[in-house]
Write an enzyme that holds these catalytic residues in place. Structure first.
Site, PDB file in Angstrom:
ATOM      1  N   HIS A 117       8.129   6.017  -0.008  1.00 33.77           N
ATOM      2  CA  HIS A 117       8.646   4.500  -0.035  1.00 33.77           C
ATOM      3  C   HIS A 117       8.148   3.806  -1.454  1.00 33.77           C
ATOM      4  CE1 HIS A 117       4.336   4.096   1.693  1.00 33.77           C
ATOM      5  NE2 HIS A 117       4.592   2.764   1.274  1.00 33.77           N
ATOM      6  N   HIS A 146       7.696   0.055  -3.432  1.00 37.43           N
ATOM      7  CA  HIS A 146       7.567  -1.375  -3.147  1.00 37.43           C
ATOM      8  C   HIS A 146       8.247  -2.245  -4.146  1.00 37.43           C
ATOM      9  CE1 HIS A 146       4.098  -0.934  -0.309  1.00 37.43           C
ATOM     10  NE2 HIS A 146       3.882  -0.173  -0.753  1.00 37.43           N
TER      11      HIS A 146
END
Length: 143
Positions: free
Chosen positions: A105, A107
């Site tokens: 992932h 941010h």
């Protein structure tokens, strides 16, 4: 040290399968973007590939192009939506780097001159605040 394996029951895998709620701002065949439930600032969004991988180090290279194309698209929308001065892009790999969820992932956090990021305290944001931020980002994606 043994190589760690992907856990299909991690929280992001559950979000991708719709087993855990999220405030989605973007989705296509390869990638989903949703609000970070424990944001370090208003508009903090996570961009996650649908393909399973623990992090950047074990991801199929074919996953990275679509992922970072969406990171850029979402970053531009977040900057517009929040009138930000800049955008911080963070990505962590393995415990020593600070990774706590083992699904790749990225941010995306809007930044404002003179305002530091809040610490990642584990405090959850109110759902109505996340929903309002998600709506602002979705509207900016449509611009």
């Amino acid at each position: 040290m043994a190589e760690a394996t992907y856990d299909p029951d991690n929280i992001f895998a559950k979000i991708l399968r719709g087993e855990f709620p999220s405030h989605r701002v973007y989705e296509d065949d390869a990638v989903v973007a949703f609000m970070d439930a424990m944001p370090q600032g208003p508009g903090h969004t996570l961009v996650v590939p649908k393909a399973p991988s623990r992090n950047l180090l074990d991801a199929d290279p074919a996953t990275l192009g679509p992922l970072f194309t969406v990171v850029q698209k979402v970053a531009l929308a977040i900057k517009r939506a929040f009138g930000a001065d800049g955008v911080t892009i963070l990505q962590f790999n393995e415990p020593a780097s600070g990774q706590t969820v083992y699904h790749l992932h990225v941010h995306v956090i809007p930044r404002f001159e003179g305002i530091p990021l809040k610490p990642h305290s584990g405090g959850r944001e109110k759902p109505e605040v996340l929903a309002a931020s998600a709506e602002k980002i979705r509207a900016a994606l449509d611009d």
